[in-house]
Design a protein around this motif. Sequence first.
Motif, PDB file in Angstrom:
ATOM      1  N   SER A  77       3.172  -8.804  -8.688  1.00  0.00           N
ATOM      2  CA  SER A  77       3.107  -7.777  -7.636  1.00  0.00           C
ATOM      3  C   SER A  77       4.124  -8.009  -6.529  1.00  0.00           C
ATOM      4  N   GLY A  78       4.966  -9.003  -6.673  1.00  0.00           N
ATOM      5  CA  GLY A  78       6.019  -9.281  -5.705  1.00  0.00           C
ATOM      6  C   GLY A  78       6.760 -10.533  -6.110  1.00  0.00           C
TER       7      GLY A  78
ATOM      8  N   ALA B  65       1.811  -2.862  -9.845  1.00  0.00           N
ATOM      9  CA  ALA B  65       0.940  -4.025  -9.669  1.00  0.00           C
ATOM     10  C   ALA B  65       0.549  -4.207  -8.206  1.00  0.00           C
ATOM     11  N   GLY B  66       1.479  -3.928  -7.299  1.00  0.00           N
ATOM     12  CA  GLY B  66       1.194  -4.065  -5.873  1.00  0.00           C
ATOM     13  C   GLY B  66       0.144  -3.079  -5.403  1.00  0.00           C
TER      14      GLY B  66
ATOM     15  N   ALA C  96       0.821  -1.217   0.000  1.00  0.00           N
ATOM     16  CA  ALA C  96       0.000   0.000   0.000  1.00  0.00           C
ATOM     17  C   ALA C  96       0.850   1.261   0.000  1.00  0.00           C
ATOM     18  N   CYS C  97       2.083   1.148   0.476  1.00  0.00           N
ATOM     19  CA  CYS C  97       3.007   2.285   0.485  1.00  0.00           C
ATOM     20  C   CYS C  97       3.796   2.396  -0.815  1.00  0.00           C
ATOM     21  N   GLY C  98       3.614   1.453  -1.724  1.00  0.00           N
ATOM     22  CA  GLY C  98       4.338   1.474  -2.981  1.00  0.00           C
ATOM     23  C   GLY C  98       5.710   0.845  -2.920  1.00  0.00           C
ATOM     24  N   ALA C  99       5.986   0.039  -1.905  1.00  0.00           N
ATOM     25  CA  ALA C  99       7.291  -0.612  -1.789  1.00  0.00           C
ATOM     26  C   ALA C  99       7.290  -1.903  -2.595  1.00  0.00           C
TER      27      ALA C  99
ATOM     28  N   VAL D 196      -3.406  -4.460  -3.684  1.00  0.00           N
ATOM     29  CA  VAL D 196      -3.689  -4.269  -2.262  1.00  0.00           C
ATOM     30  C   VAL D 196      -5.077  -3.706  -2.020  1.00  0.00           C
ATOM     31  N   LYS D 197      -5.725  -3.183  -3.046  1.00  0.00           N
ATOM     32  CA  LYS D 197      -7.075  -2.642  -2.873  1.00  0.00           C
ATOM     33  C   LYS D 197      -8.061  -3.708  -2.411  1.00  0.00           C
TER      34      LYS D 197
END
Length: 410
Positions: free
Chosen positions: A346-347, A378-379, A323-326, A383-384
Amino acid sequence: MHGVTQPATVLGRPIRVLLMLTSLHGGGAERVAVHLLNQLDPKRFDVRMGLLRKAGPYLEHVEDMDRLLVAPDGEEHFNYDGPNSAQYAPGKLIGSAVRAPLAFRRMVKEARPDVAMSFLKGTNLLAWLALMGLGEERPRWIAREGNNVLAVVEEEAPNPLIKRTSLRLTRRAYRRADAVLANSSDMAEGLVRDLELDPAKMRMINNPIDLAGIAAAKDEPIPGAPARPYILTAGRLEYQKGHEVLIRAFAASGVWRTHALVILGKGSRLGELHRLAAQLGIGEYVRFIGFVGNPYAWMARADLFVLPSRWEGFPTVAAEALACGAPLLMTDCSFGPRDVIEPGVSGELVPVDNEIALSAAIAQLIADPERRARMRTAGLKRVKRFAVDAMVDNYARLFAEMAPERVAAD
């Protein structure tokens, strides 16, 4: 509540819910409980939280302290912070087996809940004892599990006899629950298998992520940040979290030449991890920050977030990092990482306890900013699905389902 079309009541009044925890120390479970206390619709749910100790960093997020029920002399009898194995000291066992169930039993009698939900194995065992013999006063009971039960039993038991006894009691307790709630898909399957549970009793709700709160907090300044770019991890400094594997992988990757490794969290292994970093010659590049009230500002500025856990339930901190964009790199542990991310999109996932694979992945990702940018995009999209409103709605449905004699009001 958003998305809930049929408000449920019991005999024309709000459904009474009691959330049972030892304290508000910890992580994902405590956050979930506070979200539910604050956000369940009071017209539909009368929510109380029962604590053995009025302690922990999440207390400051409780909006109505009058909704807390706290055991007397909690600091004296129920100080359970620290590694799980410490709970088997004689004094802790006495407190767990006698005082704590009585304390929870008093809370149940005071709150008279329709539904009680306890959090994590230790508290679930105490709730099982507390609810014994209540007859018609007994609420419907949800045992919520947020961790890998077999791994926890293995870590905490000081000898094979206690391990067998702990697992036998856990099976017995969870079978007595009216529902068992997991917070990841593979955990739900694992609990049915490992504890030989009735699949009809299993429910699954992922942990909620406060996307709005994170968005508001992630741009705040972070005093004490390193002068160079950094890789970040966050979690209790205990065996489960695998920090020593990450430190060795960081040293082997060579990334310490350009980046710092920042570790958020506190725990019993702090001194050991300090010594390891010094022995590997990277002590000056590893920063132990301790607990921080706003980890999101650290996450938002990290070039990479790494979670090297040996086991999890649902790794909430990893979803918060998304959610923080990491960009996110995790071990493929049991359970939860595959609920959080789509591997390769996304990871990224690497095997548990494999510092060679972790080192290679760190080096490759740091060397490829375009790949990290794609993971970040993508993350943020993925996360939504964990938005807090949707997750609280799922709990509202579960409590309405579990409440006895519920009726729907138009």
